[in-house]
Design a protein around this motif. Structure first.
Motif, PDB file in Angstrom:
ATOM      1  N   ALA A  44       0.917  -1.265   0.138  1.00  0.00           N
ATOM      2  CA  ALA A  44      -0.149   0.031  -0.115  1.00  0.00           C
ATOM      3  C   ALA A  44       0.849   1.253  -0.072  1.00  0.00           C
ATOM      4  N   GLU A  45       0.490   2.180  -0.820  1.00  0.00           N
ATOM      5  CA  GLU A  45       1.493   3.581  -1.001  1.00  0.00           C
ATOM      6  C   GLU A  45       0.289   4.561  -0.739  1.00  0.00           C
ATOM      7  N   ASP A  46       0.838   5.548   0.068  1.00  0.00           N
ATOM      8  CA  ASP A  46       0.052   6.840   0.080  1.00  0.00           C
ATOM      9  C   ASP A  46      -1.240   6.844   0.262  1.00  0.00           C
ATOM     10  N   VAL A  47      -1.930   5.796   0.854  1.00  0.00           N
ATOM     11  CA  VAL A  47      -3.054   5.652   1.080  1.00  0.00           C
ATOM     12  C   VAL A  47      -4.073   6.912   1.692  1.00  0.00           C
ATOM     13  N   VAL A  48      -5.112   7.388   1.020  1.00  0.00           N
ATOM     14  CA  VAL A  48      -5.792   8.415   1.489  1.00  0.00           C
ATOM     15  C   VAL A  48      -7.607   7.776   1.729  1.00  0.00           C
ATOM     16  N   LEU A  49      -7.838   7.517   3.182  1.00  0.00           N
ATOM     17  CA  LEU A  49      -8.888   6.608   3.412  1.00  0.00           C
ATOM     18  C   LEU A  49      -9.645   7.230   4.658  1.00  0.00           C
ATOM     19  N   THR A  50      -8.971   7.611   5.685  1.00  0.00           N
ATOM     20  CA  THR A  50      -9.657   7.810   6.817  1.00  0.00           C
ATOM     21  C   THR A  50      -9.874   9.498   6.989  1.00  0.00           C
ATOM     22  N   LEU A  51     -10.851   9.917   7.944  1.00  0.00           N
ATOM     23  CA  LEU A  51     -11.159  11.469   8.036  1.00  0.00           C
ATOM     24  C   LEU A  51      -9.702  11.978   8.140  1.00  0.00           C
ATOM     25  N   ASN A  52      -8.772  11.425   9.005  1.00  0.00           N
ATOM     26  CA  ASN A  52      -7.372  12.219   9.307  1.00  0.00           C
ATOM     27  C   ASN A  52      -6.655  12.458   7.962  1.00  0.00           C
ATOM     28  N   ASP A  53      -6.628  11.252   7.174  1.00  0.00           N
ATOM     29  CA  ASP A  53      -5.902  11.325   5.927  1.00  0.00           C
ATOM     30  C   ASP A  53      -6.546  12.315   5.152  1.00  0.00           C
ATOM     31  N   PHE A  54      -7.730  12.721   4.924  1.00  0.00           N
ATOM     32  CA  PHE A  54      -8.314  13.622   4.092  1.00  0.00           C
ATOM     33  C   PHE A  54      -8.141  15.102   4.594  1.00  0.00           C
ATOM     34  N   THR A  55      -8.281  15.019   5.786  1.00  0.00           N
ATOM     35  CA  THR A  55      -7.956  16.534   6.615  1.00  0.00           C
ATOM     36  C   THR A  55      -6.653  16.788   6.257  1.00  0.00           C
ATOM     37  N   ALA A  56      -5.669  15.973   6.396  1.00  0.00           N
ATOM     38  CA  ALA A  56      -4.383  16.289   6.386  1.00  0.00           C
ATOM     39  C   ALA A  56      -4.036  16.820   4.812  1.00  0.00           C
ATOM     40  N   LEU A  57      -4.473  16.104   3.896  1.00  0.00           N
ATOM     41  CA  LEU A  57      -4.248  16.366   2.587  1.00  0.00           C
ATOM     42  C   LEU A  57      -4.940  17.697   2.237  1.00  0.00           C
ATOM     43  N   LEU A  58      -6.175  17.961   2.595  1.00  0.00           N
ATOM     44  CA  LEU A  58      -6.757  19.270   2.508  1.00  0.00           C
ATOM     45  C   LEU A  58      -6.208  20.407   2.935  1.00  0.00           C
ATOM     46  N   GLU A  59      -5.248  20.248   4.030  1.00  0.00           N
ATOM     47  CA  GLU A  59      -4.545  21.119   4.881  1.00  0.00           C
ATOM     48  C   GLU A  59      -3.245  21.772   3.822  1.00  0.00           C
ATOM     49  N   ASN A  60      -3.051  20.548   2.708  1.00  0.00           N
ATOM     50  CA  ASN A  60      -1.801  21.317   1.662  1.00  0.00           C
ATOM     51  C   ASN A  60      -2.582  21.987   0.481  1.00  0.00           C
ATOM     52  N   ARG A  61      -2.629  22.894   0.610  1.00  0.00           N
ATOM     53  CA  ARG A  61      -3.406  23.954  -0.451  1.00  0.00           C
ATOM     54  C   ARG A  61      -2.686  23.658  -1.821  1.00  0.00           C
ATOM     55  N   ASN A  62      -1.129  23.273  -1.857  1.00  0.00           N
ATOM     56  CA  ASN A  62      -0.748  23.353  -3.195  1.00  0.00           C
ATOM     57  C   ASN A  62      -0.222  21.614  -3.277  1.00  0.00           C
ATOM     58  N   SER A  63      -1.177  20.783  -3.102  1.00  0.00           N
ATOM     59  CA  SER A  63      -0.980  19.436  -3.119  1.00  0.00           C
ATOM     60  C   SER A  63      -0.648  19.006  -4.703  1.00  0.00           C
ATOM     61  N   TRP A  64       0.054  17.918  -5.115  1.00  0.00           N
ATOM     62  CA  TRP A  64       0.122  17.507  -6.089  1.00  0.00           C
ATOM     63  C   TRP A  64      -0.910  17.120  -6.894  1.00  0.00           C
ATOM     64  N   GLN A  65      -2.024  16.611  -6.336  1.00  0.00           N
ATOM     65  CA  GLN A  65      -3.180  16.147  -6.748  1.00  0.00           C
ATOM     66  C   GLN A  65      -3.912  17.510  -7.188  1.00  0.00           C
ATOM     67  N   PHE A  66      -3.831  18.538  -6.699  1.00  0.00           N
ATOM     68  CA  PHE A  66      -4.675  19.956  -7.015  1.00  0.00           C
ATOM     69  C   PHE A  66      -3.580  20.503  -8.468  1.00  0.00           C
ATOM     70  N   LYS A  67      -2.614  20.441  -8.335  1.00  0.00           N
ATOM     71  CA  LYS A  67      -1.831  20.750  -9.559  1.00  0.00           C
ATOM     72  C   LYS A  67      -1.985  19.868 -10.643  1.00  0.00           C
ATOM     73  N   TYR A  68      -2.188  18.762 -10.497  1.00  0.00           N
ATOM     74  CA  TYR A  68      -2.563  17.744 -11.534  1.00  0.00           C
ATOM     75  C   TYR A  68      -3.814  18.121 -12.381  1.00  0.00           C
ATOM     76  N   LEU A  69      -4.808  18.269 -11.421  1.00  0.00           N
ATOM     77  CA  LEU A  69      -6.143  18.707 -12.111  1.00  0.00           C
ATOM     78  C   LEU A  69      -6.243  20.279 -12.542  1.00  0.00           C
ATOM     79  N   LYS A  70      -5.709  20.761 -11.975  1.00  0.00           N
ATOM     80  CA  LYS A  70      -5.414  22.148 -12.727  1.00  0.00           C
ATOM     81  C   LYS A  70      -4.961  22.411 -13.935  1.00  0.00           C
ATOM     82  N   SER A  71      -3.909  21.540 -14.039  1.00  0.00           N
ATOM     83  CA  SER A  71      -3.265  21.259 -15.418  1.00  0.00           C
ATOM     84  C   SER A  71      -4.001  20.541 -16.468  1.00  0.00           C
TER      85      SER A  71
END
Length: 482
Positions: free
Chosen positions: A186-213
């Protein structure tokens, strides 16, 4: 509605949407559910039960009244309390429960939605991207298969699953926005509320940059997801602000995902369209997950002047059969009789029924011909509903684009105890295939008496279905090559 009923109006929404420049296909759980993996709620329930948080009877009750992201925190907490090697145990639980009902693992295969997404990507990899919310690697499995089929090179092209960067790596990449779970890692799994909260705190995540592109370069097509994930909603809300005006982000919404009836879906259509448009997405409403697969197959062609929608292609096929009703009844009944003789020997039964069903391109599947009767008029042909929840097995097979084996309910006049339904896809000289016909085989034995021997009869049934595909093509497009 099933794939043959996708209209010119539906496909017209994709013209000039940016899909002609670049397209990104984002797949959600609906793609993998069709392959046999659990839904988000089912996965959460398995984790809760395996971690001894609640009993099986209470898991569903809990999840209907609480956000699954919060509930899964309890599963992880129980595992943490039980074992000091937290990460190893949690990782193993994720793998075990995601693949719990897949046995053997080799039987797990890509769905029509995976196949369509990969087929679209491979037509122009430099102008296409593949991204998923799912933990599995079924996209990669399909991509590997197609690359091996196409490649004459001694070394296979490289393929990378990416969980931590917006950049492509190697010749081909699949981006996993929520991480990766395979049977052994398993790698970089986002599943629990804490996982999602931590990810959303990063306003410049790679996921956001990917979708913006993605939305800046062209069109984004989201399929197989109900858009519940808070991070995806936030990322797209921000990303869509900077896209060119003519670039669209589509969300393909299948009734199958909502688990409601056709009448209920029709009543909700206006509300669904309004809510998605309000958040900047362009909704495309359909009935079945495989409708989304057909739409993705069509994307390469929709901007061509000679384009004909799947519905109109099915109407062309139906029209040829109507105009040549008498001749084709006779020819088809003879061919079905030959099929029946071969299949009797294969199934070791003295009698069975082989029937050909055709879509009329108007929401119905028509019982066109059977091996033991010649119909004298169109009025004698039975019409049934097609769709994933059709009461007719033939209708289900058309919608699911897969072979279905099922026992029939008891009835004093019923001759057959079970039915096998095999979908038939028909090519077009210039456009993608469309699944517009079904071959059914009625058998006097129950399904479990032959289901385990599917390998024995599956190849022969597949050959018969392919013959019908070619036969219909030759009748409709004489002198053409598929």
């Amino acid at each position: 509605m099933s794939a043959p009923d996708i209209s010119t109006e539906t496909m017209g929404q994709f013209r000039g949407s940016g899909v002609e420049k670049h397209s990104t296909v984002l797949l959600g759980a609906g793609a993998s559910i069709t392959s046999g993996l659990p839904s988000w709620d089912e996965f959460a329930a398995r984790l809760l039960i395996s971690a001894d948080v609640v009993s099986e009877s209470l898991a569903t009750h809990l999840l209907t009244r609480q956000d699954p992201m919060i509930a899964v925190e309890a599963a992880r907490s129980n595992i943490e309390a039980a074992d000091s090697s937290i990460e190893t145990t949690w990782t193993q639980q994720l793998s075990d429960q995601l693949y719990a009902t897949v046995s053997p693992l080799e039987s797990l295969s890509p769905s029509p939605l995976h196949q369509a997404a990969v087929g679209h990507y491979l037509k122009s990899p430099e102008n296409r991207s593949l991204v998923t919310l799912n933990f599995d690697v079924l996209i990669e499995a399909e991509l590997n298969y197609e690359l091996e089929e196409e490649s004459n090179l001694e070394s296979k092209p490289s393929l990378t699953s990416i969980t931590n960067s917006e950049s492509r790596q190697g010749e081909h990449s699949v981006h996993h926005l929520h991480g990766l779970i395979t049977p052994d890692r398993a790698e970089d799994v986002v599943l629990t509320l804490n996982d999602f909260t931590a990810l959303l705190e990063n306003r410049n995540s790679w996921q956001f940059k990917y979708l913006k592109s993605a939305v800046y370069k062209g069109a984004l097509v989201i399929a197989g997801t109900s858009y519940r994930d808070p991070d995806l909603r936030q990322w797209l809300h921000a990303a869509l602000k900077s896209k060119p005006d003519n670039h669209k982000a589509f969300v393909l919404l299948a009734r199958e995902s909502f688990g409601i009836s056709k009448d209920e879906f029709e009543m909700l259509e206006s509300a669904l369209s309004s809510q998605w448009k309000a958040v900047g997405l362009h909704p495309v409403l359909m009935q079945d997950h495989t409708d989304a697969a057909q739409i993705i197959r069509e994307l390469d062609y929709v901007n061509r002047e000679e384009y004909i929608s799947p519905q109109d292609r099915c109407k062309i096929i139906w029209g040829v059969h109507v105009r040549n009703f008498g001749e084709l009844q006779s020819v088809y009944v003879d061919e079905l009789g030959k099929n029946a003789s071969n299949l009797k020997n294969l199934f070791e039964v003295s009698t069975l029924d082989v029937t050909l069903w055709l879509s009329n391109g108007d929401g119905k599947l028509i019982r066109w011909a059977s091996q033991d009767r010649v119909y004298r008029s169109l009025d004698a042909l039975r019409e049934v509903e097609a769709g994933h929840d059709s009461p007719w097995i033939a209708g289900q097979a058309l919608a699911q684009e897969s072979v279905i084996i099922s026992d029939l309910s008891d009835h004093p006049t019923r001759r057959w105890n079970s039915v096998i339904a095999a979908p038939i896809s028909v090519e077009h000289p210039l456009l993608p295939f469309v699944t517009c016909a079904v071959l059914t085989v009625g058998i006097p034995e129950s399904a479990n008496s032959f289901e385990e021997e599917a390998v024995k009869w599956g190849d022969e049934l597949g050959k018969i279905a392919d013959q019908w595909s070619s036969r219909i093509f030759e009748r409709v497009y004489p002198g053409e090559e598929a």
